[in-house]
Design an enzyme around this catalytic site. Structure first.
Site, PDB file in Angstrom:
ATOM      1  N   SER A  48      -9.914  -0.564   6.846  1.00  0.00           N
ATOM      2  CA  SER A  48      -9.338  -0.436   5.505  1.00  0.00           C
ATOM      3  C   SER A  48      -8.727  -1.692   4.898  1.00  0.00           C
ATOM      4  O   SER A  48      -8.485  -1.713   3.691  1.00  0.00           O
ATOM      5  CB  SER A  48      -8.302   0.679   5.493  1.00  0.00           C
ATOM      6  OG  SER A  48      -8.971   1.904   5.332  1.00  0.00           O
ATOM      7  N   SER A  85      -9.793   1.800   2.758  1.00  0.00           N
ATOM      8  CA  SER A  85      -8.930   2.557   1.883  1.00  0.00           C
ATOM      9  C   SER A  85      -7.929   1.714   1.116  1.00  0.00           C
ATOM     10  O   SER A  85      -7.358   2.190   0.122  1.00  0.00           O
ATOM     11  CB  SER A  85      -8.184   3.623   2.693  1.00  0.00           C
ATOM     12  OG  SER A  85      -7.288   3.004   3.584  1.00  0.00           O
ATOM     13  N   LYS A 104       0.841  -1.208   0.000  1.00  0.00           N
ATOM     14  CA  LYS A 104       0.000   0.000   0.000  1.00  0.00           C
ATOM     15  C   LYS A 104       0.873   1.254   0.000  1.00  0.00           C
ATOM     16  O   LYS A 104       1.935   1.277   0.641  1.00  0.00           O
ATOM     17  CB  LYS A 104      -0.908  -0.027   1.229  1.00  0.00           C
ATOM     18  CG  LYS A 104      -1.967   1.047   1.274  1.00  0.00           C
ATOM     19  CD  LYS A 104      -2.902   0.828   2.470  1.00  0.00           C
ATOM     20  CE  LYS A 104      -3.967   1.899   2.560  1.00  0.00           C
ATOM     21  NZ  LYS A 104      -4.895   1.662   3.703  1.00  0.00           N
TER      22      LYS A 104
HETATM   23  N1  GLN Z   1     -13.014   4.359   6.258  1.00  0.00           N
HETATM   24  C1  GLN Z   1     -12.369   4.649   7.500  1.00  0.00           C
HETATM   25  C2  GLN Z   1     -11.880   6.076   7.504  1.00  0.00           C
HETATM   26  O1  GLN Z   1     -12.157   6.735   6.570  1.00  0.00           O
HETATM   27  C3  GLN Z   1     -11.239   3.687   7.740  1.00  0.00           C
HETATM   28  C4  GLN Z   1     -10.011   4.019   7.004  1.00  0.00           C
HETATM   29  C5  GLN Z   1      -8.869   3.099   7.324  1.00  0.00           C
HETATM   30  O2  GLN Z   1      -9.038   2.054   7.960  1.00  0.00           O
HETATM   31  N2  GLN Z   1      -7.680   3.515   6.948  1.00  0.00           N
HETATM   32  O3  GLN Z   1     -11.242   6.529   8.401  1.00  0.00           O
END
Ligand code: GLN
Length: 459
Positions: free
Chosen positions: A173, A149, A74
């Site tokens: 994410s 994400s 990532k």
């Molecule tokens: N969707 C969640 C956020 O926007 C989780 C994001 C993540 O786990 N990096 O914070």
């Protein structure tokens, strides 16, 4: 052939590491333009590394535990000589100057890093629509979001562009895109994997973990990346044998003696067509020997406000180093709407006069949630339910921020409580994948792996 079998066939020279890399390069060249899962690649370096591994094997030299397997990383995890932008224009010129601990361990185990996966900008999202490098398509349900994400990671795995992808999970994410793309994803116990080299979203919630098309791949990655890191003060001294837990999951009635909880409070916030698939999954776990019990969770309504408040404040603090002096552009001047929203909200909440009003309350509420989760888990081994309460929307559909946040209601719980959690493919609604989430007590990561293996094997 699963990933472990592939590894063994590379080690026994039935297949070469170079063939493995070249097969993936072919798929990437065919599909990446449309899917947009990789935003930086180094094919030549991957082939050279594969040749080195093949030579060692041919010469009878010892190779590492991931010899010849191909990884995507990532874009918020440092890898030397790749662009580590966190999918933000702010960092478009930042070239990783060192390897994160996880990356170091993968390289030492002879894993091959082929490239960097797309993501929501700074990991702040659930759809992979906010990347500076463009949106990611869902290979399992084309035209829909892959989730986020770590959407580029899940898409790369689902589209067979790599064996394993390493993502990060702050509020879901890893699990959310795994659910939407029909792959396996694992968020370890907080502190199980070193965060050294990860660009923070919200450091008290962030955790690195793997995604793969099968459980053997998840276990291989975890056996390499889980463990104490003297350079990262939150890491735990865990000594876990994930490969063994996979084998235990293949026994007859492997879940006999395990108590698995379901929770109607999770069902209440979830679409019916997803709940129906989860019910079938739960019946399958029961057939594998698990005793199914019910638990209550009082605080479902507190989870998103608590999570986002903490996230805003910690993210605001983490972004103060992107002031433009080192990398060219000040973050506020070039970032997207969601990142800007979090910076503004985080700044507001952090102002002294409000600190007791919001942030302190969020921390208190986090303690309430954590205690409640621990109480739920006291007499049970696992909690299972849906990973995401809704199906992924179509690319191009505009969602309000609160609608976007609603995707996270079932995944943020594990981050707030610091517990391990995984998502496994459980079925589909008209071809759109649905994931089943499995959660356990802190440091009980192996119980999840055993259940994942049992579930996979029963198919
Ligand atoms: N969707 C969640 C956020 O926007 C989780 C994001 C993540 O786990 N990096 O914070």
């Amino acid at each position: 052939m699963n990933i472990l079998e592939k590894l063994n066939s590379i080690k026994s020279q039935e297949m070469t590491a170079k063939e493995n890399v070249e097969n993936y390069i072919k798929v990437i060249e065919e599909k990446n333009e449309k899917i947009n899962a990789f935003i930086d690649l180094n094919k030549e370096q991957a082939i050279t590394k594969a040749e080195e591994i093949d030579n060692k094997i041919a010469n009878g030299e010892e190779v590492g535990a991931l010899a010849g397997l191909v990884f995507g990383i990532k874009a918020n995890i440092n890898v030397e000589d790749f662009t580590i932008s966190a999918a933000s224009k702010t960092l478009e010129d930042y070239i990783g100057s060192y390897d994160a601990t996880v990356v170091k361990r993968i390289k030492e185990a002879d894993g091959i890093i082929i490239g960097i996966n797309n993501m929501d900008e700074f990991a702040a999202g659930s759809s992979c629509e906010t990347s500076y490098y463009g949106k990611v398509d869902n290979p399992a349900a084309p035209g829909r979001i892959p989730g986020g994400s770590s959407g580029g990671s899940a898409a790369a795995v689902a589209a067979e562009m790599c064996d394993i992808a390493i993502g990060s999970d702050t509020g879901g994410s890893i699990r959310n895109p795994s659910s939407h793309c029909g792959v396996y994803g694992f968020k370890p116990t907080y502190g199980g994997v070193s965060r050294q080299g990860l660009l923070d979203l919200s450091m008290s919630l962030d955790q690195i973990g793997p995604m793969a098309r099968d459980v053997s791949g998840i276990a291989l990655a975890l056996d390499t990346i889980v463990g104490y890191d003297p350079t990262e003060c939150t890491t735990l001294r865990l000594d876990l044998d994930f490969a063994k837990a996979v084998e235990e999951g293949k026994a007859d009635k492997p879940l006999a003696g395990m108590k698995v909880a379901i929770c109607s409070d999770f069902k209440d916030v979830t679409d019916d067509n997803i709940n129906n698939i989860i019910d079938v999954g739960v019946a399958k776990l029961e057939a594998l020997g698990a005793e199914i019990v019910e638990v209550d969770f009082k605080y479902i309504d507190l989870c998103l406000p608590t999570y986002y408040l903490i996230n805003y404040v910690e993210f605001f603090s983490a972004t103060r180093k992107y002031d433009g002096r080192k990398y060219g552009s000040r973050i506020e001047e070039v970032c997207g709407d969601e990142v800007l929203r979090r910076i503004k909200m985080g700044s507001y909440i952090s102002q002294q006069e409000f600190s007791g009003k919001y942030y302190k309350k969020a921390l208190q509420s986090r303690t309430l949630i954590r205690n409640e989760v621990n109480a739920m888990l006291e007499d049970v081994d696992l909690i299972v339910g849906p990973t995401v309460p809704k199906l992924p929307h179509k690319l191009g559909e505009e969602l309000e921020p609160m609608e976007m946040y609603a995707y996270d209601v079932l995944t943020v719980i594990a981050n707030l409580a610091g517990i391990p959690a995984a998502s496994i493919p459980a079925g589909d609604v008209d071809g759109i994948p649905v994931g089943l989430q499995i959660q356990a007590k802190p440091e009980d990561d192996l119980k999840i792996i055993k259940a994942m293996s049992a579930f996979e094997n029963a198919e």
